[in-house]
Design an enzyme around this catalytic site. Structure first.
Site, PDB file in Angstrom:
ATOM      1  N   SER A 149      33.158  38.789   5.576  1.00 21.78           N
ATOM      2  CA  SER A 149      33.564  37.899   4.487  1.00 21.78           C
ATOM      3  C   SER A 149      33.553  36.476   5.036  1.00 21.78           C
ATOM      4  CB  SER A 149      34.966  38.280   3.986  1.00 21.78           C
ATOM      5  OG  SER A 149      34.940  39.529   3.338  1.00 21.78           O
ATOM      6  N   LEU A 150      32.498  35.754   4.761  1.00 15.37           N
ATOM      7  CA  LEU A 150      32.296  34.442   5.378  1.00 15.37           C
ATOM      8  C   LEU A 150      32.770  33.299   4.477  1.00 15.37           C
ATOM      9  CD1 LEU A 150      31.175  32.972   7.856  1.00 15.37           C
ATOM     10  CD2 LEU A 150      28.927  32.956   6.725  1.00 15.37           C
TER      11      LEU A 150
ATOM     12  N   SER B  43      33.841  46.012   5.530  1.00 16.74           N
ATOM     13  CA  SER B  43      33.891  44.553   5.429  1.00 16.74           C
ATOM     14  C   SER B  43      35.146  44.013   6.112  1.00 16.74           C
ATOM     15  CB  SER B  43      33.889  44.133   3.957  1.00 16.74           C
ATOM     16  OG  SER B  43      34.054  42.738   3.834  1.00 16.74           O
TER      17      SER B  43
ATOM     18  N   GLU C 202      44.324  50.315  -5.401  1.00 13.10           N
ATOM     19  CA  GLU C 202      43.178  50.373  -6.306  1.00 13.10           C
ATOM     20  C   GLU C 202      41.966  50.989  -5.619  1.00 13.10           C
ATOM     21  OE1 GLU C 202      42.055  46.634  -7.959  1.00 13.10           O
ATOM     22  OE2 GLU C 202      44.091  46.156  -8.623  1.00 13.10           O
TER      23      GLU C 202
ATOM     24  N   GLY D 253      43.212  44.745   1.251  1.00 14.61           N
ATOM     25  CA  GLY D 253      43.576  44.814   2.663  1.00 14.61           C
ATOM     26  C   GLY D 253      42.423  44.493   3.598  1.00 14.61           C
ATOM     27  N   GLU D 254      42.759  44.327   4.862  1.00 17.84           N
ATOM     28  CA  GLU D 254      41.798  44.043   5.927  1.00 17.84           C
ATOM     29  C   GLU D 254      41.606  45.309   6.757  1.00 17.84           C
ATOM     30  OE1 GLU D 254      39.451  43.398   8.807  1.00 17.84           O
ATOM     31  OE2 GLU D 254      39.591  41.819   7.293  1.00 17.84           O
TER      32      GLU D 254
ATOM     33  N   CYS E  85      47.903  42.547   1.122  1.00 14.56           N
ATOM     34  CA  CYS E  85      47.079  41.926   2.165  1.00 14.56           C
ATOM     35  C   CYS E  85      47.742  40.657   2.673  1.00 14.56           C
ATOM     36  CB  CYS E  85      45.693  41.602   1.602  1.00 14.56           C
ATOM     37  SG  CYS E  85      44.546  40.936   2.824  1.00 14.56           S
TER      38      CYS E  85
ATOM     39  N   CYS F  41      39.231  42.362  -7.346  1.00 16.24           N
ATOM     40  CA  CYS F  41      39.967  43.324  -6.531  1.00 16.24           C
ATOM     41  C   CYS F  41      41.430  42.911  -6.427  1.00 16.24           C
ATOM     42  CB  CYS F  41      39.337  43.398  -5.138  1.00 16.24           C
ATOM     43  SG  CYS F  41      40.126  44.578  -4.051  1.00 16.24           S
TER      44      CYS F  41
END
Length: 365
Positions: free
Chosen positions: A227-228, A203, A99, A171-172, A119, A349
């Site tokens: 991303s907390l 991010s 996406e 994804g990371e 992910c 997402c």
């Protein structure tokens, strides 16, 4: 760097930085300026085939076609929101899907790109992680997302260009670090798309604190977001399982190293989940965590987009969000409630991709 990891044997030329393209051209018997011409055709004129590069010889065009493809993505679905947000579902050569989202902002066009097919980070509230990681998205495939979004406007005769990029899709990013960095250098090149470093945000969930330290030395003024989503390890582990291996102590040691090295501000993303992480007490914990580093910190409170597969989570009420925000502001924390985009389409997402895969499986059943 190995650019291609799909069934297509040729990599996308978009995966090469300008220096890499020059090196390839010289190795293949061409002059440096020929590579510069190719670069200009790709990013200034934005052609769709090598054959359109009219000042190149037929022999050189043959070399390009033998070595590379241009854009490896196929557009599958486009969803347009009433507010101008556009969500794209693209298919890669090996038939997996990703996406990309275009958001209209007051300052220009911003594109959110995907760096992995699925992910593995395991965030319990997120649609992206419903389908596990199948592979990394290559640098060329990430650049191609930008190019296809830009093509969408070029074909409509709209004199608008992608001016901002956020690496916040599926994804990371730091789990695909090499391809991420090539992508960033391609789009930041002044002679190409020329997207300013300060207009690009990456991010990370912080699963590998060492990568945050490495990123500090890349000599790029690109924005970093974390991303907390929780201010203590117990709560964060319940929401983000990566906290078991990367507790907040390790994460913030890396963040402090990053800010001391770069003197650049870090944005903290905090998704507002009703009854989970949105109480005034939790807000005070967050304020206490950020306050010692507030000079280079910014908190982004994010309204939650509900996901069918995660029915336990609901969006915080406006009242609870306002109270949370007020606690942060009273503690002197720089913060904002994020403006929503595309609420009338598959906003979360990963949601559009998940729906399409389910449809495809249903057809085969």
């Amino acid at each position: 760097m190995t650019e291609n990891i799909t069934t297509e044997t040729r990599p996308s030329i978009y995966g090469l930085t300008r220096d890499q393209l020059i090196e390839w051209a010289i190795e293949n018997g061409e002059k440096k300026f020929r590579a510069t011409q190719v670069w200009d055709w790709l990013y200034r004129k934005r052609v769709q085939s090598f054959e359109e590069m009219s000042n190149l010889s037929a022999v050189f065009i043959d070399k390009l076609n033998e070595a590379f493809i241009l854009n490896p993505l196929e557009q599958v679905v486009v969803q347009e929101s009433a507010d101008g947000t556009v969500k794209y579902l693209f298919m890669l050569p090996d038939k997996v899907m990703i996406e990309t989202v275009l958001m209209r902002q007051s300052y220009g066009l911003s594109v959110c790109v995907t760096t992995q097919v699925g992910c593995n980070m395991g965030c319990t509230f997120c649609a992206s992680g419903i389908l596990k990681k199948e592979r990394d998205v290559t640098a060329g495939e990430i650049v191609s997302q930008i190019m296809l979004v830009q093509k969408y406007f070029d074909e409509r005769g709209l004199d608008e260009r992608v001016s901002h990029v956020v690496v916040m899709g599926i994804g990371e990013p730091f789990d695909n670090y090499e391809h991420l960095m090539n992508f960033l250098r391609v789009i930041n090149d002044d002679n190409g798309l020329a997207i300013g470093a300060r207009h690009i945000t990456v991010s990370t969930c912080g699963f590998m604190p060492a990568k945050i330290k490495e990123f500090a030395h890349e000599n790029l003024q690109i924005n970093l977001a974390i991303s907390l989503h929780a201010p203590n390890n117990e709560l964060r582990t319940s929401l983000m399982r990566i906290t078991r291996n990367a507790p907040l102590e390790k994460l913030f040691e890396a963040i402090d190293y990053y800010t001391e090295t770069t003197n650049r501000r870090v944005t903290y993303e905090y998704i507002m989940l009703s009854g989970e992480n949105d109480s005034p007490e939790i807000a005070q914990q967050l304020a206490d965590l950020i306050k010692p580093r507030n000079k280079l910190s910014y908190v982004n409170l994010i309204p939650y987009n509900p996901v069918a597969e995660h029915i336990k989570y609901e969006r915080s009420t406006k009242d609870n969000t306002a109270k949370f925000y007020d606690v942060l502001k009273k503690n002197g924390i720089n913060c904002v409630v994020r403006q929503e985009h595309g609420t009338d389409i598959d906003a979360a997402c990963g949601q559009l991709r998940s729906k399409q895969i389910k449809k495809n499986k249903a057809k085969l059943a």
